[in-house]
Write a protein that holds these residues in place. Structure first.
Motif, PDB file in Angstrom:
ATOM      1  N   VAL A 198       0.765  -0.785   0.640  1.00 11.45           N
ATOM      2  CA  VAL A 198      -0.328   0.150  -0.526  1.00 11.45           C
ATOM      3  C   VAL A 198       0.638   1.721   0.376  1.00 11.45           C
ATOM      4  N   TRP A 199       2.110   1.024   0.670  1.00  9.95           N
ATOM      5  CA  TRP A 199       2.787   2.791   1.047  1.00  9.95           C
ATOM      6  C   TRP A 199       3.524   3.116  -0.220  1.00  9.95           C
ATOM      7  N   VAL A 200       3.638   1.792  -1.337  1.00 13.16           N
ATOM      8  CA  VAL A 200       4.653   1.583  -2.884  1.00 13.16           C
ATOM      9  C   VAL A 200       3.372   2.088  -3.470  1.00 13.16           C
ATOM     10  N   VAL A 201       2.218   2.102  -3.458  1.00  9.87           N
ATOM     11  CA  VAL A 201       1.359   2.570  -4.246  1.00  9.87           C
ATOM     12  C   VAL A 201       1.323   3.960  -4.330  1.00  9.87           C
ATOM     13  N   ILE A 202       1.145   4.808  -2.881  1.00 12.66           N
ATOM     14  CA  ILE A 202       1.030   6.128  -2.011  1.00 12.66           C
ATOM     15  C   ILE A 202       2.358   6.233  -2.369  1.00 12.66           C
ATOM     16  N   GLU A 203       3.092   6.380  -2.377  1.00 12.24           N
ATOM     17  CA  GLU A 203       4.530   6.652  -2.781  1.00 12.24           C
ATOM     18  C   GLU A 203       5.023   7.274  -4.463  1.00 12.24           C
ATOM     19  N   LEU A 204       4.317   5.805  -5.207  1.00 14.55           N
ATOM     20  CA  LEU A 204       4.034   6.542  -6.903  1.00 14.55           C
ATOM     21  C   LEU A 204       3.135   7.508  -6.678  1.00 14.55           C
ATOM     22  N   ARG A 205       2.320   7.414  -6.292  1.00 15.79           N
ATOM     23  CA  ARG A 205       0.991   8.514  -7.182  1.00 15.79           C
ATOM     24  C   ARG A 205       0.809   9.956  -5.900  1.00 15.79           C
ATOM     25  N   VAL A 206       1.816  10.231  -4.929  1.00 12.29           N
ATOM     26  CA  VAL A 206       1.479  11.614  -4.635  1.00 12.29           C
ATOM     27  C   VAL A 206       2.801  12.107  -4.992  1.00 12.29           C
ATOM     28  N   ARG A 207       2.160  13.932  -5.218  1.00 12.58           N
ATOM     29  CA  ARG A 207       2.719  14.977  -6.330  1.00 12.58           C
ATOM     30  C   ARG A 207       4.672  14.864  -5.144  1.00 12.58           C
ATOM     31  N   ALA A 208       4.545  15.019  -3.738  1.00 11.92           N
ATOM     32  CA  ALA A 208       5.444  15.121  -3.097  1.00 11.92           C
ATOM     33  C   ALA A 208       5.968  14.356  -1.972  1.00 11.92           C
ATOM     34  N   PRO A 209       6.272  12.434  -2.861  1.00 11.29           N
ATOM     35  CA  PRO A 209       6.594  11.824  -1.866  1.00 11.29           C
ATOM     36  C   PRO A 209       7.191  11.993  -0.386  1.00 11.29           C
ATOM     37  N   LEU A 210       6.854  11.236   0.383  1.00  9.87           N
ATOM     38  CA  LEU A 210       7.945  11.352   1.635  1.00  9.87           C
ATOM     39  C   LEU A 210       9.379  10.431   1.526  1.00  9.87           C
TER      40      LEU A 210
END
Length: 476
Positions: A255-267
């Protein structure tokens, strides 16, 4: 290529480094790193004492160590990212302030729960080392970066030994846990003053908004993973609790990988974790974290084993454990200064390979010969050479290819995988020692210790191979 390319964007507006100022900055960061490293190991020799003081089983008392580990793992990527966004000095000051607060809480604690809470606050300070490495890249002239990183990285080993010595000295005079935490608090306060007055923040700031969903999910899957590793021996590796934690970690990581790939400024930009130039540095970091953490756990038990009772060991005290590691502290500091010159000649990847090979050699020595004082002193001396060279080169390798405004998080990710490697080391060595015991006892056999030494040596050798492949592939 022996260093990171420096672009106009990275140097524009940056003042010429003042040698005197950079020297004071290095002193401040090195002392602060020492304070952080001391808190990481000073509780290890105290665990049996804490069991008696709080009348608690070892499964509960080990949380005094585990809580710090988990807090550091969660805080490191967050604070290093914030360091890139808002300034590394601010985050270093915050980390040291939490170390001070946690030390005071621990010193005043009258229950195990409060002590664990204080240790969690202390654990956040683990983010200080990668933040310091990022600040060094921002502040120091290019030719001095590897040497400066080596000095700060060497404080991990030096501080670890110092923590053992401090606890050993106090244990001979009192059975209270409070004095060691007052000492940790005093070191944190001194580090705060030094960083506040000597360090400067001149790095390029990334700006942007915090990736709160990424932070939350990263924290969740790291807690599941490290908790499963930490409690595997106590709960059973095939127990529902441990398997459930590993399963949850896998799902949450996806889930975290999906989030980081989609947000404009990933953590975390995933190329900093598994990119073609980052992956090898992170694998080597995990393997070297495995090796260094194993030293603190294996050597403490081996030195204190009594040959007249179990047929091996040196019959030493908690204080002796720290004293045996003093040669490592000296050689680590000396060779961390030399690492910069070596890296300038052959590149950080090949320098890392040399250091990793020495790290493997020291454990191979103990696997073959371990019955004399000189064996332990030789091990300690060679270990310091290996880690002094390797950690300096590793810090450079982790950040040399990334933009200046991502150096903090790149170093933080590298530190995070090193922490994970250390956690795995504790689980693996504990499993081996518990699985091979002397007949009719629960005391580990000499063969169990020697197998652990071989396993850890193999980990360092694999790190050397990874570094060599990286060097030939990328010509670093």
């Amino acid at each position: 290529m022996t260093g990171a390319p420096t672009t106009a964007r990275e140097t524009a507006g940056r003042p010429a480094p003042d040698p005197g100022r950079t020297g004071r900055t290095l002193l401040a960061l090195a002392f602060a790193g020492m304070a952080v490293a001391v808190q990481q190991t000073l509780v290890l020799p105290m665990l049996p004492q804490l069991m008696d003081r709080f009348d608690a089983p070892i499964t509960d008392v080990t949380w005094v160590f585990t809580a710090s580990l988990l807090a550091g793992a969660v805080a490191t990527p967050l604070l290093t990212r914030f360091g890139d966004m808002y300034g590394k000095k601010r985050m270093i000051v915050l980390a040291l302030a939490l170390l001070l607060a946690g030390s005071v809480v621990c010193a005043l604690s009258g229950s195990l729960v409060v002590l664990i809470a204080g240790r969690a606050l202390q654990g956040v300070s683990a983010s200080m080392i990668p933040l310091a490495i990022g600040m060094i890249r921002d502040t120091f002239p290019r030719e001095r970066v590897t040497t400066a990183i080596g000095v700060v990285s060497a404080t991990m080993g030096a501080g670890g030994s110092a923590g053992m010595i401090v606890t050993g000295l106090i244990a001979t005079r009192t059975d209270s846990h409070r004095p060691v935490f007052w000492i940790a608090g005093a070191m944190a306060a001194a580090g705060l003053v030094l960083v506040g007055t000597a360090a400067r923040d001149v790095g390029v700031r990334a700006g942007g908004r915090p990736d709160y969903p990424g932070v939350a999910v990263l924290a969740a899957w790291l807690i599941c993973l490290l908790l499963g590793i930490s409690e595997g021996n106590a709960w059973g590796w095939t127990s529902g609790g441990v398997l459930g934690l590993f399963g949850a970690a896998a799902v949450l990581c996806a889930v975290w990988v999906v989030i980081e790939l989609r947000v404009r400024a990933p953590l975390v930009r995933l190329n900093l974790l598994v990119g073609p130039r980052s992956l090898s540095a992170n694998i080597a970091s995990a393997l070297l974290g495995f090796s260094m953490f194993a030293a603190f756990t294996l050597i403490a038990g081996f030195v204190q084993a009594r040959p007249d009772a179990v047929g091996y060991g040196l019959g030493g005290s908690v204080l002796d454990v720290g004293l045996y590691m003093l040669p490592s502290t000296v050689t680590m500091l000396v060779f961390s200064f030399m690492a910069g010159r070596i890296a300038a000649r052959i590149g950080p990847a090949f320098t890392l390979a040399i250091g990793s090979a020495f790290a493997g050699l020291c454990y191979a020595w103990l696997a073959v010969s371990n019955s004399h004082v000189y064996d332990m002193l030789a091990f300690s001396s060679i270990q310091g050479i290996g880690f002094g060279i390797a950690y300096a080169a590793l810090g450079t390798l982790a950040i040399q290819h990334v933009p200046m405004d991502q150096s903090g998080i790149a170093s933080g990710i590298n530190s995070l995988v090193r922490t994970t490697g250390g956690s795995i080391a504790g689980a693996v060595t504990a499993s081996v020692l518990a699985g091979q015991v002397m007949a009719g006892t629960d005391v580990p056999s000499l063969a169990a210790y020697e197998l652990c030494f071989w396993v850890v040596a193999a980990g360092s050798v694999v790190a050397a191979i990874v570094a060599l492949v990286h060097g030939f592939r990328h010509h670093d």
